[in-house]
Enzyme design. Structure first.
Site, PDB file in Angstrom:
ATOM      1  NE  ARG A 167      46.806   8.365  33.700  1.00  0.00           N
ATOM      2  CZ  ARG A 167      45.761   8.020  34.465  1.00  0.00           C
ATOM      3  NH1 ARG A 167      45.539   6.751  34.747  1.00  0.00           N
ATOM      4  NH2 ARG A 167      44.941   8.940  34.929  1.00  0.00           N
TER       5      ARG A 167
ATOM      6  CG  HIS B 189      49.587  10.224  37.310  1.00  0.00           C
ATOM      7  ND1 HIS B 189      48.284  10.010  37.684  1.00  0.00           N
ATOM      8  CD2 HIS B 189      49.520  10.790  36.077  1.00  0.00           C
ATOM      9  CE1 HIS B 189      47.465  10.418  36.721  1.00  0.00           C
ATOM     10  NE2 HIS B 189      48.196  10.885  35.722  1.00  0.00           N
TER      11      HIS B 189
HETATM   12  C1  HEM Z   1      48.263  17.143  29.695  1.00  0.00           C
HETATM   13  C2  HEM Z   1      47.624  16.757  30.770  1.00  0.00           C
HETATM   14  C3  HEM Z   1      47.099  15.364  30.934  1.00  0.00           C
HETATM   15  C4  HEM Z   1      45.855  15.027  31.320  1.00  0.00           C
HETATM   16  C5  HEM Z   1      44.735  15.979  31.691  1.00  0.00           C
HETATM   17  C6  HEM Z   1      45.773  13.585  31.300  1.00  0.00           C
HETATM   18  C7  HEM Z   1      44.660  12.851  31.654  1.00  0.00           C
HETATM   19  C8  HEM Z   1      44.520  11.495  31.480  1.00  0.00           C
HETATM   20  C9  HEM Z   1      43.327  10.738  31.751  1.00  0.00           C
HETATM   21  C10 HEM Z   1      42.025  11.315  32.309  1.00  0.00           C
HETATM   22  C11 HEM Z   1      43.561   9.457  31.392  1.00  0.00           C
HETATM   23  C12 HEM Z   1      42.572   8.292  31.397  1.00  0.00           C
HETATM   24  C13 HEM Z   1      42.539   7.568  32.703  1.00  0.00           C
HETATM   25  C14 HEM Z   1      41.423   6.540  32.689  1.00  0.00           C
HETATM   26  O1  HEM Z   1      40.284   6.909  32.476  1.00  0.00           O
HETATM   27  O2  HEM Z   1      41.717   5.347  32.904  1.00  0.00           O
HETATM   28  C15 HEM Z   1      44.921   9.395  30.903  1.00  0.00           C
HETATM   29  C16 HEM Z   1      45.526   8.256  30.447  1.00  0.00           C
HETATM   30  C17 HEM Z   1      46.840   8.194  30.092  1.00  0.00           C
HETATM   31  N1  HEM Z   1      47.753   9.221  30.147  1.00  0.00           N
HETATM   32 FE1  HEM Z   1      47.350  11.140  30.479  1.00  0.00          FE
HETATM   33  N2  HEM Z   1      46.977  13.087  30.909  1.00  0.00           N
HETATM   34  C18 HEM Z   1      47.822  14.135  30.676  1.00  0.00           C
HETATM   35  C19 HEM Z   1      49.147  14.050  30.316  1.00  0.00           C
HETATM   36  C20 HEM Z   1      49.831  12.886  30.174  1.00  0.00           C
HETATM   37  C21 HEM Z   1      51.261  12.777  30.073  1.00  0.00           C
HETATM   38  C22 HEM Z   1      52.212  13.953  30.204  1.00  0.00           C
HETATM   39  C23 HEM Z   1      51.545  11.458  29.897  1.00  0.00           C
HETATM   40  C24 HEM Z   1      52.883  10.789  29.737  1.00  0.00           C
HETATM   41  C25 HEM Z   1      53.955  11.397  29.352  1.00  0.00           C
HETATM   42  C26 HEM Z   1      50.290  10.751  29.898  1.00  0.00           C
HETATM   43  C27 HEM Z   1      50.157   9.409  29.698  1.00  0.00           C
HETATM   44  C28 HEM Z   1      48.958   8.733  29.741  1.00  0.00           C
HETATM   45  C29 HEM Z   1      48.825   7.340  29.365  1.00  0.00           C
HETATM   46  C30 HEM Z   1      49.923   6.462  28.821  1.00  0.00           C
HETATM   47  C31 HEM Z   1      47.494   6.998  29.600  1.00  0.00           C
HETATM   48  C32 HEM Z   1      46.850   5.617  29.400  1.00  0.00           C
HETATM   49  C33 HEM Z   1      46.991   4.857  30.710  1.00  0.00           C
HETATM   50  C34 HEM Z   1      46.608   3.401  30.639  1.00  0.00           C
HETATM   51  O3  HEM Z   1      46.264   2.897  29.583  1.00  0.00           O
HETATM   52  O4  HEM Z   1      46.674   2.764  31.709  1.00  0.00           O
HETATM   53  N3  HEM Z   1      49.280  11.636  30.096  1.00  0.00           N
HETATM   54  N4  HEM Z   1      45.478  10.633  30.979  1.00  0.00           N
END
Ligand code: HEM
Length: 330
Positions: A63, A67
């Protein structure tokens, strides 16, 4: 003999360089071939150690790269600390949920001790994301290198550029198009949600107050899953973690797409992927075919890793990832 060996290495290096130039690539897998030949194994070993100690760092590192790239391009701006103005890492989409900063510092320190002042933080993020995915079951992809680190980082830009989890399909498509990624990249990269955790904050409105109606649940959620989520996320506990993003959240696989298909996507943005016929098709192929998903994921990650990169004389190679070299305010 030694001379012949080094001539041979030089010839190989020149051929590789010419290939990279001929293909028009700004970044190259061989960028550190002479200046830090072991960078890939150094990063991989550190990532393996880090993820072995804490599997949650795999999603954290993935992530971070995402970001980083979506705000000002892949320039390490997500790693800078706030100084005269507030940096990306302190913006609401990042603060309290992005993780892995200390781990990236540790990887950078190890790389610095082998090759001081050579490898950018932006490249370390790209390599670490790949190695983290591979460590938890994903397929290897080759990471083009040669990014430089930027000089600035801004909360305002992070708020404007990162996709909201409340986005519709067309908002997501627009958001990704703004950085040169297409609708397929968007759906495939959402597959990053096959690993990691989320806070209840994003889920609570779907469970208790859908569309602002008290007591209403999002009808696009599978009702059994909604009941489970209500036990995990009481309405007054936005900071609690929902245990998992899909049924196998410790493993990088295609289960996320099966979850989305069966209306068990966690965020509105996950559920949005099947509200459009093209999105439904991409989800369905990825859900049926783990091999094609893995390959497509690597391809889209390479595209993402190319967003607005600084190369050549632009930018710098930071000594530490959290601050620019000259210690000037951001
Ligand atoms: C399509 C649009 C996307 C949105 C709106 C989005 C939104 C989010 C949100 C809100 C979280 C949770 C954060 C939390 O509450 O702690 C999250 C977690 C995560 N996102 Fe996304 N995301 C998107 C795309 C992506 C992409 C493109 C990737 C990687 C290629 C990604 C990888 C991750 C990962 C791995 C987590 C887990 C993070 C952790 O466990 O620390 N996301 N995302």
């Amino acid at each position: 003999m030694a001379l012949a060996g080094s001539r041979c290495a030089l010839v190989i290096f020149t051929i590789l360089l010419m290939t990279a130039v001929a293909s028009g690539a700004k970044l190259s897998k061989y960028f550190y071939y002479r200046t830090c030949p072991n960078v890939e194994s150094i990063v991989r070993n550190k990532v393996n150690q880090i993820v072995t100690a804490d599997r949650g760092m795999a999603p954290g590192l993935l992530r971070l790269h995402f970001h980083d790239c979506f705000v000002r391009g892949c320039d390490g701006s997500v790693l800078l600390d706030s100084a005269s103005h507030t940096a990306e890492k302190d913006a609401p989409p990042n603060f309290g949920s992005l993780r892995g900063f200390a781990e990236v510092d540790a990887i950078k320190a190890t790389v610095e001790s082998a090759c001081p002042g050579v490898v950018s933080c932006a490249d370390i993020l790209a390599l670490a994301a790949r190695d983290a995915v591979v460590k938890v079951g994903g397929k290897y992809w080759s990471v083009p290198l040669g990014r430089k680190d930027g000089f600035t980082s801004s909360l305002v830009e992070a708020n404007a550029s990162l996709p909201s989890p409340f986005s519709t399909f067309s908002q997501l498509v627009q958001n990704f198009a703004a950085v040169g990624l297409n609708a397929k990249d968007m759906v495939i990269l959402s597959g990053g949600h096959t690993i990691g955790q989320a806070h209840c904050a994003v889920v609570i409105p779907r469970l208790y107050n859908f569309n602002g109606v008290p007591g209403a649940t999002d009808p696009s959620l599978d009702p059994t899953f909604a009941n489970l989520l209500r036990t995990l996320c009481p309405s007054d506990q936005p900071l609690t973690f929902v245990g998992q993003m899909d049924a196998t959240n410790g493993t990088f696989d295609n289960k996320y797409f099966k979850a989305v298909q069966s209306r068990r996507g966690l965020f509105p943005s996950d559920a949005a992927l099947i509200t459009n016929s093209f999105g439904r098709r991409v989800v369905s192929i990825a859900a049926k075919n783990p091999g094609s998903f893995s390959t497509d994921f690597g391809k889209s990650m390479v595209k993402m890793g190319n967003i607005r990169v600084l190369t050549g004389a632009a930018g710098e190679v930071r000594r530490v990832c959290s601050a620019v070299n000259n210690n000037q305010a951001l």
